[in-house]
Design a protein around this motif. Structure first.
Motif, PDB file in Angstrom:
ATOM      1  N   SER A 142       0.726  -1.303   0.002  1.00  0.00           N
ATOM      2  CA  SER A 142      -0.035   0.081  -0.047  1.00  0.00           C
ATOM      3  C   SER A 142       0.762   1.287   0.122  1.00  0.00           C
ATOM      4  N   ASP A 143       1.800   1.274   0.830  1.00  0.00           N
ATOM      5  CA  ASP A 143       2.568   2.537   1.088  1.00  0.00           C
ATOM      6  C   ASP A 143       3.874   2.410   1.652  1.00  0.00           C
ATOM      7  N   TYR A 144       4.944   3.241   1.321  1.00  0.00           N
ATOM      8  CA  TYR A 144       6.048   3.305   1.854  1.00  0.00           C
ATOM      9  C   TYR A 144       6.290   4.417   3.234  1.00  0.00           C
ATOM     10  N   VAL A 145       6.500   4.002   4.389  1.00  0.00           N
ATOM     11  CA  VAL A 145       6.479   4.915   5.416  1.00  0.00           C
ATOM     12  C   VAL A 145       7.901   4.574   6.008  1.00  0.00           C
ATOM     13  N   PRO A 146       9.012   5.495   5.562  1.00  0.00           N
ATOM     14  CA  PRO A 146      10.442   5.628   5.964  1.00  0.00           C
ATOM     15  C   PRO A 146      10.762   5.021   7.440  1.00  0.00           C
ATOM     16  N   TRP A 147      10.027   5.494   8.498  1.00  0.00           N
ATOM     17  CA  TRP A 147      10.274   5.262   9.792  1.00  0.00           C
ATOM     18  C   TRP A 147      10.192   3.828  10.068  1.00  0.00           C
ATOM     19  N   GLN A 148       9.207   3.069   9.453  1.00  0.00           N
ATOM     20  CA  GLN A 148       9.033   1.689   9.595  1.00  0.00           C
ATOM     21  C   GLN A 148      10.400   0.852   9.428  1.00  0.00           C
ATOM     22  N   LYS A 149      11.255   1.368   8.325  1.00  0.00           N
ATOM     23  CA  LYS A 149      12.454   0.882   7.997  1.00  0.00           C
ATOM     24  C   LYS A 149      11.926  -0.652   7.460  1.00  0.00           C
ATOM     25  N   ASP A 150      12.864  -1.665   8.067  1.00  0.00           N
ATOM     26  CA  ASP A 150      12.406  -3.217   7.377  1.00  0.00           C
ATOM     27  C   ASP A 150      11.182  -3.971   8.132  1.00  0.00           C
ATOM     28  N   ASN A 151      10.543  -3.125   8.916  1.00  0.00           N
ATOM     29  CA  ASN A 151       9.365  -3.583   9.715  1.00  0.00           C
ATOM     30  C   ASN A 151       8.154  -3.507   8.721  1.00  0.00           C
ATOM     31  N   LYS A 152       7.502  -4.476   8.321  1.00  0.00           N
ATOM     32  CA  LYS A 152       6.516  -4.551   7.569  1.00  0.00           C
ATOM     33  C   LYS A 152       5.147  -4.838   8.574  1.00  0.00           C
ATOM     34  N   VAL A 153       4.151  -3.978   8.044  1.00  0.00           N
ATOM     35  CA  VAL A 153       2.996  -4.043   9.242  1.00  0.00           C
ATOM     36  C   VAL A 153       1.910  -4.381   7.740  1.00  0.00           C
ATOM     37  N   CYS A 154       0.874  -5.490   8.546  1.00  0.00           N
ATOM     38  CA  CYS A 154      -0.199  -5.821   7.475  1.00  0.00           C
ATOM     39  C   CYS A 154      -1.336  -5.832   8.076  1.00  0.00           C
ATOM     40  N   PHE A 155      -2.359  -5.236   7.339  1.00  0.00           N
ATOM     41  CA  PHE A 155      -3.744  -5.010   7.986  1.00  0.00           C
ATOM     42  C   PHE A 155      -4.760  -5.746   7.071  1.00  0.00           C
ATOM     43  N   LEU A 156      -5.306  -6.913   7.871  1.00  0.00           N
ATOM     44  CA  LEU A 156      -6.059  -7.811   6.828  1.00  0.00           C
ATOM     45  C   LEU A 156      -7.371  -7.745   7.650  1.00  0.00           C
TER      46      LEU A 156
ATOM     47  N   GLU B 124       9.614  -8.232  10.957  1.00  0.00           N
ATOM     48  CA  GLU B 124      10.790  -7.932  10.184  1.00  0.00           C
ATOM     49  C   GLU B 124      10.802  -8.636   9.072  1.00  0.00           C
ATOM     50  N   ASP B 125      10.635  -7.827   7.878  1.00  0.00           N
ATOM     51  CA  ASP B 125      10.448  -8.505   6.625  1.00  0.00           C
ATOM     52  C   ASP B 125      11.680  -9.410   6.292  1.00  0.00           C
ATOM     53  N   SER B 126      12.720  -8.986   6.251  1.00  0.00           N
ATOM     54  CA  SER B 126      13.808  -9.969   5.595  1.00  0.00           C
ATOM     55  C   SER B 126      14.283 -10.892   6.419  1.00  0.00           C
ATOM     56  N   PRO B 127      14.411 -10.951   7.677  1.00  0.00           N
ATOM     57  CA  PRO B 127      14.686 -12.335   8.512  1.00  0.00           C
ATOM     58  C   PRO B 127      13.474 -13.283   8.192  1.00  0.00           C
ATOM     59  N   ASN B 128      12.246 -12.558   8.209  1.00  0.00           N
ATOM     60  CA  ASN B 128      11.173 -13.395   7.881  1.00  0.00           C
ATOM     61  C   ASN B 128      11.136 -14.351   6.610  1.00  0.00           C
ATOM     62  N   SER B 129      12.031 -13.931   5.696  1.00  0.00           N
ATOM     63  CA  SER B 129      12.414 -14.740   4.358  1.00  0.00           C
ATOM     64  C   SER B 129      13.543 -15.597   4.541  1.00  0.00           C
ATOM     65  N   ALA B 130      14.255 -15.579   5.566  1.00  0.00           N
ATOM     66  CA  ALA B 130      15.844 -16.079   5.236  1.00  0.00           C
ATOM     67  C   ALA B 130      15.635 -17.531   5.655  1.00  0.00           C
ATOM     68  N   GLY B 131      14.837 -17.989   6.666  1.00  0.00           N
ATOM     69  CA  GLY B 131      14.678 -19.478   6.906  1.00  0.00           C
ATOM     70  C   GLY B 131      14.201 -19.933   5.997  1.00  0.00           C
ATOM     71  N   VAL B 132      13.320 -19.499   5.071  1.00  0.00           N
ATOM     72  CA  VAL B 132      12.731 -20.218   3.885  1.00  0.00           C
ATOM     73  C   VAL B 132      13.825 -20.311   2.749  1.00  0.00           C
ATOM     74  N   ALA B 133      14.506 -19.039   2.631  1.00  0.00           N
ATOM     75  CA  ALA B 133      15.762 -19.221   1.654  1.00  0.00           C
ATOM     76  C   ALA B 133      16.510 -20.200   2.036  1.00  0.00           C
ATOM     77  N   ILE B 134      17.169 -20.622   3.220  1.00  0.00           N
ATOM     78  CA  ILE B 134      18.052 -21.612   3.650  1.00  0.00           C
ATOM     79  C   ILE B 134      17.546 -22.948   3.275  1.00  0.00           C
ATOM     80  N   ASP B 135      16.270 -23.093   3.542  1.00  0.00           N
ATOM     81  CA  ASP B 135      15.636 -24.446   3.236  1.00  0.00           C
ATOM     82  C   ASP B 135      15.563 -24.494   1.571  1.00  0.00           C
ATOM     83  N   SER B 136      15.098 -23.583   0.785  1.00  0.00           N
ATOM     84  CA  SER B 136      15.187 -23.642  -0.615  1.00  0.00           C
ATOM     85  C   SER B 136      16.620 -24.063  -1.284  1.00  0.00           C
TER      86      SER B 136
END
Length: 373
Positions: A270-284, A305-317
């Protein structure tokens, strides 16, 4: 078992989390190893991965030692392992093409890329690096919308004889023409668009599947995401979002009891909020009908935290790709693609994909491939 030699395209936040994780788990026992999908995959541990080549286009990273470059701006992910030895890898200049959105030049230096276009490598240069370093797997972390650049590196992987893990929503594994190229070369491919360990789309899928299993009619839903890393800045260019929206929307539609009309489902950044940095917030939000046609709704806020959230999946891939290489198996890895990616060549529920991945690891892969191809 030896090391799994990988090359990385895009030394951003996701690469930073992956590399930190490789070193972080070196000092852990299996009991201490929090946050992994699998500790051991047929003898391969997380720290058996070795990065032997890396490509980027930002002059703050190009030419620098890899384990230094992952902490350079504009990277802003959580640092959970900063005491890294030298990797012996120098970040090479890649190919720009459409891997950079021009609007990002309008932002402050700390928030955007500084290009090194005069140093661009050509395909033969990238292929040479992949071959000389002994890379076995190429992992693609380019920005969303990098169609030409992703295809460029896919061609490099094919020519160098390297497996491919496509972590972005440019359709390679899920494009029959590209998938056939990897099959003919007998090279494994996992794709497309990484599904985070506990992310917004995964949560949305699980709830949608739960609606179906509990007999609740899903009528309308949205998923709105905000973040402050360069991925979200890049996606302010809405022209780059087409495949991303397809990928995320189809991931949810595929597990729904019946497909929703396009006007009743909205999923996307939806939008870029600079102060969130790598924190991703989802509204569902999900709206539906229960027994007696009685309405209900659920609202959820997820912060990760968006990037660590993907790293374990990448390691298994990476480890699954290595298993396929060890076995001489090429083409689409259907189970890992369905479990690890939002837009695999064939969609399955997460329960099915999980079992298919376990079957693949235990060498039931041929039966799986024949069943879905």
């Amino acid at each position: 078992m030896g090391k799994i030699k990988i090359a990385i395209v895009g030394v951003g936040n996701c690469a930073s989390s992956l590399i930190q994780g490789i070193y972080y788990y070196q000092s852990k026992t299996e009991e201490e190893a929090i946050g992994l999908l699998h500790w051991d995959i047929n003898g391969y541990k997380p720290f058996d991965i070795e990065v032997v080549a890396a490509f980027d286009i930002d002059q703050r990273k190009v030419g620098k030692e890899l384990n230094q470059a992952i902490f350079e701006k504009p990277n802003c992910t959580t640092v959970f392992c900063d005491d890294l030895p030298e990797s012996g890898v120098t970040v090479a200049m890649g190919k720009v093409l459409d891997g950079f959105s021009k609007h990002m030049k309008d932002y402050e230096e700390d928030e955007t890329f500084l290009l090194s276009e005069e140093l661009e490598l050509e395909k033969e240069d990238v292929v040479k690096i992949l071959k000389e370093t002994g890379a076995e797997v190429l992992i693609n972390y380019l920005p969303v919308g990098s169609q030409q650049a992703t295809e460029f590196y896919a061609e490099c992987a094919l020519e160098a004889g390297v497996a491919l893990i496509n972590c972005i929503p440019v359709f390679i594994a899920s494009n029959p023409e590209w998938a056939e190229k990897f099959r003919l070369k007998n090279l494994p491919i996992i794709g497309d668009d990484i599904k985070a360990q506990f992310g917004a789309t995964l949560t949305h899928r699980l709830l949608t599947d739960f609606f179906k299993k509990r007999g609740v009619k899903l009528e309308r839903t949205y998923q709105i995401n905000t973040g402050g890393n360069t991925d979200f800045l890049n996606m302010l260019n809405r022209k780059r979002l087409h495949s991303k929206k397809i990928s995320k929307t189809e991931a949810v539609q595929s597990v729904s009891a019946e497909r929703l009309e396009s006007k009743n489902i909205h999923i996307g950044p939806s939008d870029y909020v600079p102060w969130q940095k790598d924190n991703k917030v989802c509204f569902l939000r999900m709206e539906g009908k229960l027994f007696g046609n009685v309405p209900m709704n659920i609202e959820l806020r997820l912060s990760v935290e968006d990037s660590p959230n993907s790293a374990g999946v990448a390691i298994d891939s990476i480890r699954c790709c290595k298993l396929a290489l060890d076995r001489g198996e090429g083409g689409i890895l259907y189970g890992p693609s369905a479990y690890f990616k939002k837009h695999p060549p064939k969609q399955f529920t997460d329960d099915q994909a999980y079992q298919m991945t376990l079957d693949f690891i235990s060498q039931e892969t041929q039966k799986t491939a024949e069943a879905v191809s």
